[in-house]
Design a protein around this motif. Structure first.
Motif, PDB file in Angstrom:
ATOM      1  N   CYS A 111      30.273 -35.825 -10.789  1.00  0.00           N
ATOM      2  CA  CYS A 111      29.395 -35.520 -11.919  1.00  0.00           C
ATOM      3  C   CYS A 111      27.971 -35.968 -11.634  1.00  0.00           C
ATOM      4  CB  CYS A 111      29.882 -36.217 -13.186  1.00  0.00           C
ATOM      5  SG  CYS A 111      31.507 -35.689 -13.710  1.00  0.00           S
ATOM      6  N   PHE A 112      27.023 -35.094 -11.934  1.00  0.00           N
ATOM      7  CA  PHE A 112      25.611 -35.446 -11.860  1.00  0.00           C
ATOM      8  C   PHE A 112      25.310 -36.376 -13.021  1.00  0.00           C
ATOM      9  CE2 PHE A 112      21.307 -34.442 -13.414  1.00  0.00           C
ATOM     10  CZ  PHE A 112      20.592 -34.953 -12.365  1.00  0.00           C
ATOM     11  N   MET A 113      24.778 -37.565 -12.725  1.00  0.00           N
ATOM     12  CA  MET A 113      24.540 -38.550 -13.765  1.00  0.00           C
ATOM     13  C   MET A 113      23.065 -38.566 -14.169  1.00  0.00           C
ATOM     14  SD  MET A 113      26.112 -42.370 -13.774  1.00  0.00           S
ATOM     15  CE  MET A 113      24.886 -43.254 -12.875  1.00  0.00           C
ATOM     16  N   THR A 114      22.184 -38.798 -13.218  1.00  0.00           N
ATOM     17  CA  THR A 114      20.749 -38.870 -13.485  1.00  0.00           C
ATOM     18  C   THR A 114      20.014 -38.723 -12.165  1.00  0.00           C
ATOM     19  OG1 THR A 114      19.000 -40.174 -14.531  1.00  0.00           O
ATOM     20  CG2 THR A 114      20.666 -41.394 -13.284  1.00  0.00           C
ATOM     21  N   TYR A 115      18.742 -38.885 -12.178  1.00  0.00           N
ATOM     22  CA  TYR A 115      17.971 -38.844 -10.950  1.00  0.00           C
ATOM     23  C   TYR A 115      17.071 -40.061 -10.885  1.00  0.00           C
ATOM     24  CZ  TYR A 115      15.762 -35.990 -14.519  1.00  0.00           C
ATOM     25  OH  TYR A 115      15.319 -35.507 -15.708  1.00  0.00           O
ATOM     26  N   THR A 116      16.771 -40.447  -9.666  1.00  0.00           N
ATOM     27  CA  THR A 116      15.971 -41.650  -9.446  1.00  0.00           C
ATOM     28  C   THR A 116      14.494 -41.306  -9.485  1.00  0.00           C
ATOM     29  OG1 THR A 116      15.981 -41.334  -7.066  1.00  0.00           O
ATOM     30  CG2 THR A 116      17.744 -42.686  -7.983  1.00  0.00           C
ATOM     31  N   ILE A 117      13.699 -42.313  -9.623  1.00  0.00           N
ATOM     32  CA  ILE A 117      12.247 -42.130  -9.589  1.00  0.00           C
ATOM     33  C   ILE A 117      11.793 -42.425  -8.168  1.00  0.00           C
ATOM     34  CG2 ILE A 117      10.047 -42.916 -10.505  1.00  0.00           C
ATOM     35  CD1 ILE A 117      11.642 -43.851 -12.973  1.00  0.00           C
ATOM     36  N   PRO A 118      11.210 -41.437  -7.485  1.00  0.00           N
ATOM     37  CA  PRO A 118      10.771 -41.700  -6.114  1.00  0.00           C
ATOM     38  C   PRO A 118       9.599 -42.684  -6.094  1.00  0.00           C
ATOM     39  CG  PRO A 118      10.135 -39.498  -6.819  1.00  0.00           C
ATOM     40  CD  PRO A 118      10.943 -40.085  -7.917  1.00  0.00           C
ATOM     41  N   PRO A 119       9.422 -43.441  -5.013  1.00  0.00           N
ATOM     42  CA  PRO A 119       8.326 -44.412  -4.941  1.00  0.00           C
ATOM     43  C   PRO A 119       6.980 -43.696  -5.091  1.00  0.00           C
ATOM     44  CG  PRO A 119       9.825 -44.650  -3.087  1.00  0.00           C
ATOM     45  CD  PRO A 119      10.243 -43.443  -3.834  1.00  0.00           C
ATOM     46  N   GLY A 120       6.076 -44.298  -5.872  1.00  0.00           N
ATOM     47  CA  GLY A 120       4.752 -43.731  -6.045  1.00  0.00           C
ATOM     48  C   GLY A 120       4.619 -42.807  -7.232  1.00  0.00           C
ATOM     49  N   PHE A 121       5.732 -42.486  -7.925  1.00  0.00           N
ATOM     50  CA  PHE A 121       5.665 -41.626  -9.103  1.00  0.00           C
ATOM     51  C   PHE A 121       5.506 -42.491 -10.349  1.00  0.00           C
ATOM     52  CE2 PHE A 121       6.942 -38.472  -6.234  1.00  0.00           C
ATOM     53  CZ  PHE A 121       6.895 -37.241  -6.844  1.00  0.00           C
ATOM     54  N   GLU A 122       4.663 -42.054 -11.249  1.00  0.00           N
ATOM     55  CA  GLU A 122       4.460 -42.786 -12.488  1.00  0.00           C
ATOM     56  C   GLU A 122       5.551 -42.419 -13.483  1.00  0.00           C
ATOM     57  OE1 GLU A 122       1.177 -42.960 -16.063  1.00  0.00           O
ATOM     58  OE2 GLU A 122       0.598 -42.249 -14.090  1.00  0.00           O
ATOM     59  N   THR A 123       6.064 -43.409 -14.180  1.00  0.00           N
ATOM     60  CA  THR A 123       7.107 -43.182 -15.169  1.00  0.00           C
ATOM     61  C   THR A 123       6.461 -43.047 -16.544  1.00  0.00           C
ATOM     62  OG1 THR A 123       8.585 -44.556 -13.887  1.00  0.00           O
ATOM     63  CG2 THR A 123       9.246 -44.079 -16.130  1.00  0.00           C
ATOM     64  N   LEU A 124       6.801 -41.954 -17.233  1.00  0.00           N
ATOM     65  CA  LEU A 124       6.279 -41.734 -18.575  1.00  0.00           C
ATOM     66  C   LEU A 124       7.421 -41.852 -19.567  1.00  0.00           C
ATOM     67  CD1 LEU A 124       4.061 -38.625 -17.831  1.00  0.00           C
ATOM     68  CD2 LEU A 124       3.328 -40.984 -18.043  1.00  0.00           C
ATOM     69  N   ARG A 155      42.946 -45.211  -9.036  1.00  0.00           N
ATOM     70  CA  ARG A 155      41.690 -44.599  -9.494  1.00  0.00           C
ATOM     71  C   ARG A 155      40.541 -45.369  -8.867  1.00  0.00           C
ATOM     72  NH1 ARG A 155      39.816 -42.095 -14.767  1.00  0.00           N
ATOM     73  NH2 ARG A 155      37.625 -42.695 -14.941  1.00  0.00           N
ATOM     74  N   ILE A 156      39.676 -44.634  -8.184  1.00  0.00           N
ATOM     75  CA  ILE A 156      38.493 -45.223  -7.565  1.00  0.00           C
ATOM     76  C   ILE A 156      37.272 -44.549  -8.192  1.00  0.00           C
ATOM     77  CG2 ILE A 156      37.219 -45.589  -5.414  1.00  0.00           C
ATOM     78  CD1 ILE A 156      39.818 -47.042  -5.314  1.00  0.00           C
ATOM     79  N   GLU A 157      36.342 -45.360  -8.672  1.00  0.00           N
ATOM     80  CA  GLU A 157      35.090 -44.843  -9.220  1.00  0.00           C
ATOM     81  C   GLU A 157      33.961 -45.308  -8.329  1.00  0.00           C
ATOM     82  OE1 GLU A 157      34.599 -45.810 -13.321  1.00  0.00           O
ATOM     83  OE2 GLU A 157      36.622 -45.164 -13.850  1.00  0.00           O
ATOM     84  N   ALA A 158      33.053 -44.380  -7.999  1.00  0.00           N
ATOM     85  CA  ALA A 158      31.948 -44.702  -7.112  1.00  0.00           C
ATOM     86  C   ALA A 158      30.674 -44.021  -7.626  1.00  0.00           C
ATOM     87  CB  ALA A 158      32.245 -44.237  -5.692  1.00  0.00           C
ATOM     88  N   VAL A 159      29.545 -44.551  -7.205  1.00  0.00           N
ATOM     89  CA  VAL A 159      28.254 -43.957  -7.530  1.00  0.00           C
ATOM     90  C   VAL A 159      27.591 -43.599  -6.211  1.00  0.00           C
ATOM     91  CG1 VAL A 159      25.985 -44.389  -8.562  1.00  0.00           C
ATOM     92  CG2 VAL A 159      28.036 -45.323  -9.618  1.00  0.00           C
ATOM     93  N   TYR A 160      27.040 -42.381  -6.152  1.00  0.00           N
ATOM     94  CA  TYR A 160      26.399 -41.908  -4.915  1.00  0.00           C
ATOM     95  C   TYR A 160      24.996 -41.424  -5.264  1.00  0.00           C
ATOM     96  CZ  TYR A 160      25.363 -39.054  -0.853  1.00  0.00           C
ATOM     97  OH  TYR A 160      24.755 -38.515   0.250  1.00  0.00           O
ATOM     98  N   ALA A 161      24.017 -41.864  -4.486  1.00  0.00           N
ATOM     99  CA  ALA A 161      22.624 -41.416  -4.662  1.00  0.00           C
ATOM    100  C   ALA A 161      22.247 -40.552  -3.470  1.00  0.00           C
ATOM    101  CB  ALA A 161      21.699 -42.616  -4.762  1.00  0.00           C
ATOM    102  N   ARG A 162      21.788 -39.345  -3.788  1.00  0.00           N
ATOM    103  CA  ARG A 162      21.367 -38.426  -2.714  1.00  0.00           C
ATOM    104  C   ARG A 162      19.874 -38.364  -2.712  1.00  0.00           C
ATOM    105  NH1 ARG A 162      23.383 -32.266  -2.311  1.00  0.00           N
ATOM    106  NH2 ARG A 162      23.450 -32.504  -4.511  1.00  0.00           N
TER     107      ARG A 162
END
Length: 162
Positions: A111-124, A155-162
Motif C-alpha cells: 500500500c502507498f502510504m505517503t511520500y517523503t519531503i526531498p532535501p531542500g524542499f520547503e514544507t507548507l 504476519r510480517i509488516e514492513a515499511v519501504y521508502a522508494r
C-alpha cells in the motif's frame, strides 16, 4: 549469328535454383522457432506456470520471503500505487514447507502510504501535498501474511521508502 544465339540461350540466362532449398530451410526453421516461442509464451505467461513455488523452512521464513518479493517489485517499479492494496486483490504467492506435503498461500498487500519531503524542499502547511514526479520518495507499507500447515500463521509488516 548462329554462334551468338547459342551463347545466350534461355537456359544460360535463367536464374539458378541452387540456393532456393537453403532459403526454404531457413524459412521453415524460422517458422518452427516462432511456433515454439508462442508455445513457451502461452505456457509461462498465459497459464502462469513461470512462477516457481519456493520451499521455506518455516511459515515465518515464507512471510519474510513475501516481503522480499514485494521489495523487489517496488525496486523494479513493476507495480503502481495501490495495485495490491485493499480493497484491491492482494498479491498471492504459493510456497512449500520443507518436510511437509502440499502448497500453502502467502497474501501480500503493498500500500502507498505517503511520500517523503526531498532535501531542500520547503514544507507548507501540516503535510507536503504534492506528489513527486516518477514516484520517487514514496513510502509504502508491506504486509505479508503466510498461512501454513495446521493453521500456523505468520504476519510480517514492513515499511519501504522508494
Amino acid at each position: 549469328m548462329e554462334s551468338n544465339r547459342a551463347r545466350y540461350s534461355i537456359k544460360k540466362l535463367s536464374i539458378s535454383q541452387e540456393g532456393a532449398s537453403l532459403f526454404a530451410a531457413i524459412l521453415i526453421a524460422l517458422f518452427a522457432l516462432l511456433a515454439l516461442g508462442g508455445l513457451y509464451f502461452a505456457l509461462t505467461k498465459l497459464l502462469g506456470t513461470s512462477h516457481t513455488i519456493k520451499t521455506y523452512a518455516s511459515v515465518k521464513d515464507a512471510a519474510v520471503g513475501g516481503v522480499n518479493h514485494a521489495v523487489m517489485l517496488l525496486q523494479s517499479e513493476e507495480i503502481t500505487n495501490d495495485q495490491y492494496c485493499p480493497p484491491n486483490n492482494p498479491l498471492n504467492l504459493r510456497f512449500r514447507i520443507a518436510g511437509r506435503d502440499g502448497t500453502f498461500e502467502n497474501r501480500i498487500n503493498i500500500c502507498f502510504m505517503t511520500y517523503t519531503i526531498p532535501p531542500g524542499f520547503e514544507t507548507l502547511g501540516v503535510a507536503y501535498t504534492k506528489e513527486l514526479p516518477g514516484e520517487k520518495g514514496n513510502i509504502y507499507t508491506i504486509i505479508s501474511e503466510a498461512e501454513g500447515p495446521e493453521d500456523t500463521r505468520s504476519r510480517i509488516e514492513a515499511v519501504y521508502a522508494r
